[in-house]
Design an enzyme around this catalytic site. Structure first.
Site, PDB file in Angstrom:
ATOM      1  CB  SER A 376       0.531   1.542  -4.595  1.00  0.00           C
ATOM      2  OG  SER A 376       0.613   2.611  -3.696  1.00  0.00           O
ATOM      3  CG  ASP A 487       1.069  -0.497  -1.184  1.00  0.00           C
ATOM      4  OD1 ASP A 487       1.548  -1.266  -2.034  1.00  0.00           O
ATOM      5  OD2 ASP A 487       1.124   0.740  -1.297  1.00  0.00           O
TER       6      ASP A 487
END
Length: 623
Positions: A376, A487
């Protein structure tokens, strides 16, 4: 049995220093030394063969051995090394079974052999002591403990081998020698320009002195010259040619080295060279570790892609370096010695700016970053670090990127379309490939198709960062060969395991090769609603935007973020145990969207890291 005094004395010295045999009394050590037979083995020479009768135990006095065997398909399987003060062959002889493995001299070695008859005679004199010590030797090796717990450590040896005519590696050899010297006693050996003399750290050395190097040094670097492709050689007075001397020195260096470091210019043809084909026919070639250094011009913007150089070669790693950049050579030295530093950056929105502060602290404390990876926000910052951007530039780039916003879309796949984020990542990184970076990098993502973490370490850099920054439900998944990537925090927000797998070879991973510094900025928040609410509604959530006194009612963003990080939070203790240093900067006072306060968050990370690093007395990377 006739014995040279020096051999018997040396055997006792080595066994006395051994973590296993050092427990024996002086009387038993002397008795062992008296009945052992001295043996010299050239690098590549087979000492014990799988399937043969077990009629002796072999002790290493100097040099080193490699244990191996062939599987049913004929594939060579490499096992542990046998170092000075250690033995091999005990179990087969004790149980009177055939040799279970092949043992080969990894380099020129001095050995001591204990025959079955001599062993049985000693066993009658010292039954309890010898039984215990040989069982311990077998037990330690079965636990893969041969590389730890020994008092006499085996010197690490390397041979630099230029592959093509005109490839000069003298500057690289000097830089590697200086880098190794910061880690331990280092011997840099090369031949004089006429090929007639050996030099050790710049001083002429007699050939007979080479046998004592392993006792005196921790690292031994053999520098060789590039092959002479013109076939025009210089005649010596004694009738030998310089190319003959170079070939002799090259073969000698190959026999002594545990690791072969090939050197080529980035402009050379990537196919196998004539020198490599010749080396492949040398004994023990397959037992050694192989690396390739690709030399680039000092001002090269990007390295050549490594894929063509991987063809037909069994390489542990390819190192793109720039001439005149000593820091590049120092990174190679850390990989070769198993002291490379991998930094893992976790996700956490704007709190990820703390990574910049930690990276600044590492730089000021002379702790290098040899590999970098993350998830991320950590993947975004790590990618810019891997592109050699400055920390100030990364701060500005990331703030500008975060301020771009995103448009809502028809929520059939996701809440927002993600096109702006994709466009800006393409602008930031262009079409640069991960394998086209100067230092290794990876980005973690959750693979919804396979239900695991996918580590992206090749392909377009922008795509890897995008996948790692696409929260499920909020952004559309990134497609990779038909599989859906989102993610990675769903499973692992700080991908330490992926870093551990990239720090070394399988044998080394068991020893915890290298150092891992993990940075976690994901604050565990208490996601809850006001106890007075019976259910969450649009109105209950909207009230929060108009009044601080409104009952707590989480929004869809709160719910999606928490759901997307719950797996990573539950894995935190396992992740912490896999890292050598786990940092958690105190960033809870900053919201996930506080991108405008990036400099302040970075400062918090810097101060926290400086205080933590001051306690890392046992962490001593190369300075």
């Amino acid at each position: 049995m006739e014995h040279s005094l020096s051999f018997g004395v040396r055997v006792v010295e080595v066994l006395r220093a051994s973590a296993v045999f050092g427990a024996l009394t002086e009387e038993i050590l002397q008795a062992l030394a008296r009945v052992m037979e001295e043996r010299w083995a050239h690098g590549g020479e087979e000492i014990l063969r799988e399937g043969d009768e077990s009629d002796s135990i072999v002790f290493v006095i100097s040099g080193g051995l490699r244990v191996s065997r062939r599987d049913r398909n004929g594939q060579l399987l490499l096992y542990n090394q046998v170092q000075p003060g250690q033995s091999v062959g005990e179990l087969g002889m004790i149980l009177k079974q055939a040799r279970a493995q092949t043992v080969t001299a990894l380099r020129d070695s001095r050995l001591a052999s204990l025959s079955r008859r001599a062993y049985e005679d000693l066993l009658r004199q010292f039954p309890l002591e010898l039984s215990q010590v040989f069982l311990k030797a077998v037990y330690d090796r079965m636990r893969n403990a041969t590389d730890v717990g020994t008092d006499q450590r085996m010197a690490q040896t390397y041979a630099l081998l230029p592959l093509h005519m005109g490839c000069d590696c003298s500057e690289l050899a000097q830089d590697l020698s200086l880098a190794l010297a910061r880690m331990g006693r280092t011997a840099h050996l090369n031949r004089s320009p006429d090929g007639r003399h050996t030099h050790l750290n710049g001083e002429m050395l007699g050939h007979h002195d080479l046998s004592h190097l392993e006792d005196a040094y921790d690292f031994i670097l053999y520098e060789t010259r590039a092959p002479d492709g013109t076939e025009q050689v210089t005649q010596h007075v004694d009738g030998n040619t310089r190319s003959d001397a170079d070939n002799e020195w090259r073969r000698f260096s190959l026999r002594q080295a545990d690791q072969l470091v090939y050197v080529a210019a980035s402009t050379d043809a990537p196919g196998l060279s004539a020198l490599e084909r010749a080396l492949m026919r040398e004994p023990a070639y397959a037992l050694k570790r192989h690396h390739l250094v690709l030399m680039h011009p000092e001002q090269a913007a990007e390295p050549v892609l490594p894929e063509p150089w991987m063809q037909a070669r069994e390489l542990e790693r390819i190192y793109p370096i720039r001439r005149g950049r000593r820091d590049d050579a120092e990174r190679v030295a850390r990989f070769l010695t198993g002291t490379a530093v991998g930094v893992v950056l976790g996700g956490g929105g704007a709190r990820g700016f703390a990574h910049l502060g930690v990276l600044r602290a590492l730089a000021e404390c002379h702790i290098p970053v040899d590999l970098i990876g993350g998830n991320s926000m950590g993947a975004l910052i790590g990618a810019q670090v891997a592109c050699d951007m400055s920390l100030d530039q990364i701060l500005q780039n990331t703030q500008k990127f975060a301020a771009g916003g995103e448009r809502p879309t028809l929520p059939l796949i996701s809440i927002v379309g993600g096109r702006r984020v994709e466009r800006d990542l393409k602008r930031m990184f262009g079409e640069r490939l991960i394998e086209g970076l100067w230092r290794p990098y990876f980005a973690a993502a959750c693979n919804l198709t396979q239900g695991n973490t996918t580590v992206q370490d090749r392909g377009p850099l922008w795509r890897a960062v995008l996948a790692s920054n696409s929260p499920a439900g909020l952004f559309p998944p990134v497609l990779l060969d038909g599989e859906l990537l989102v993610d990675g925090a769903i499973l692992e927000n700080v991908p330490v395991q992926a870093m551990r797998m990239r720090l070394g070879t399988p044998l080394e991973r068991r020893r915890g090769n290298g150092h891992i510094i993990a940075i976690d900025v994901d604050v565990r928040e208490n996601l809850s609603a006001d106890p007075g609410l019976q259910r969450l509604t649009v109105m209950s959530t909207l009230r929060r935007f108009f009044s601080d006194k409104a009952p707590a009612s989480p929004s869809i963003a709160d719910i999606l973020y928490s759901a997307g990080h719950v797996g990573g939070l539950n894995q935190r203790f396992r992740t912490i145990s896999q890292a050598d240093h786990y940092l958690e900067p105190p960033v809870a006072d900053f919201s996930l969207m506080a991108y405008a306060k990036g400099a302040d968050i970075a400062e918090v990370g810097y101060r926290y890291a400086m205080e933590k690093i001051s306690r890392w007395d046992h962490f001593k990377p190369a300075h």
